[in-house]
Design an enzyme around this catalytic site. Structure first.
Site, short mmCIF file in Angstrom:
data_model
loop_
_atom_site.label_atom_id
_atom_site.label_comp_id
_atom_site.label_asym_id
_atom_site.label_seq_id
_atom_site.Cartn_x
_atom_site.Cartn_y
_atom_site.Cartn_z
N CYS A 184 15.11 -15.36 -30.15
CA CYS A 184 14.95 -16.61 -30.32
C CYS A 184 13.66 -17.19 -29.94
O CYS A 184 12.95 -17.31 -31.09
CB CYS A 184 15.70 -17.10 -28.44
SG CYS A 184 16.17 -19.06 -28.82
N HIS A 220 19.98 -14.12 -27.84
CA HIS A 220 19.42 -13.62 -27.23
C HIS A 220 20.16 -12.29 -26.21
O HIS A 220 21.09 -12.32 -25.21
CB HIS A 220 19.81 -14.43 -25.89
CG HIS A 220 18.61 -14.96 -25.47
ND1 HIS A 220 17.13 -14.96 -24.80
CD2 HIS A 220 18.58 -16.48 -26.01
CE1 HIS A 220 16.66 -16.80 -25.23
NE2 HIS A 220 17.23 -17.44 -25.69
N GLU A 268 20.18 -9.64 -24.04
CA GLU A 268 19.81 -9.50 -22.86
C GLU A 268 20.90 -9.88 -22.14
O GLU A 268 20.93 -10.21 -21.13
CB GLU A 268 18.24 -9.67 -22.70
CG GLU A 268 17.37 -11.13 -22.05
CD GLU A 268 17.80 -12.40 -23.75
OE1 GLU A 268 17.73 -11.22 -24.34
OE2 GLU A 268 17.36 -12.96 -23.28
N1 GLN Z 1 13.84 -23.70 -28.32
C1 GLN Z 1 13.29 -22.91 -27.90
C2 GLN Z 1 11.64 -23.41 -28.94
O1 GLN Z 1 11.50 -23.47 -29.38
C3 GLN Z 1 13.54 -21.03 -28.09
C4 GLN Z 1 14.45 -21.46 -26.80
C5 GLN Z 1 15.52 -20.22 -26.80
O2 GLN Z 1 14.04 -18.91 -26.81
N2 GLN Z 1 16.17 -19.74 -25.88
O3 GLN Z 1 11.10 -22.31 -29.36
#
Ligand code: GLN
Length: 177
Positions: free
Chosen positions: A61, A156, A158
């Site tokens: 992410c 994610h 995890e």
């Molecule tokens: N929207 C977040 C960002 O811009 C990422 C969100 C996440 O890691 N779950 O970094």
């Protein structure tokens, strides 16, 4: 979770800690904050060099955003570490309330499909010639990529009990030692 697979997992916040590891997970969170903190704590340049030198890194992410060569919809001045030749759009699905879960086919990790959790997730909008797309949504948008020792997912792993992506990454780390 990494310890559960036999890894000696330690937090990395400083340059000297970076010198002691065989692989790095850049977790979810907020990529713009991690970018700023990496500069404040003097980690950024060493991390960019470690990535360029072949350190295995898995970004989930926000971590995927930080491994991209180009961030779309970043905040003013936001930079990535680079490494994976992709353009990534932040918050591509909307806000926190637009978070969702979906089953993904991921040939690299085999059957069954992986239940994936997307939280304010990014999406990969351009994939460079050296990059493999490991998973796509039904509409074709890329949400998992690999380039050399670098792995990235919009979601994610995890957050579920299915840890095949982390196992896949740890195999890479062990092979690279
Ligand atoms: N929207 C977040 C960002 O811009 C990422 C969100 C996440 O890691 N779950 O970094």
């Amino acid at each position: 979770m990494l310890r559960g697979f036999g890894a000696d997992a330690v937090p990395v916040r400083r340059e000297r800690e970076l010198a002691e590891i065989d692989g790095l997970v850049i977790p979810g969170g907020e990529s713009s904050v991690m970018d700023k903190l990496s500069k404040t704590f003097g980690l950024r340049d060493a991390l960019r060099k470690a990535i360029a030198d072949g350190l295995p890194v898995y970004g989930t992410c926000a971590g995927l955003i930080l491994l991209s060569t180009k961030i779309l919809d970043g905040i003013e001045g936001q930079e990535s570490f680079g490494g994976i030749d992709i353009d990534v759009r932040r918050n591509a699905f909307g806000s926190q309330t637009d978070s969702f879960e979906v089953d993904l086919d991921v040939p690299a990790i085999g059957d069954p499909p992986l239940h994936a959790v997307f939280i304010r997730a990014p999406v990969v909008e351009r994939v460079g010639p050296e990059v493999s797309a490991l998973a796509t949504l039904n509409d074709g948008r890329v949400v998992a990529v690999e380039q050399g020792n670098l792995l990235g997912t919009s979601f994610h792993p995890e957050m579920t009990e299915d840890h095949r992506f982390h196992e896949y990454f740890l195999e890479r780390v062990r092979a690279n030692r």
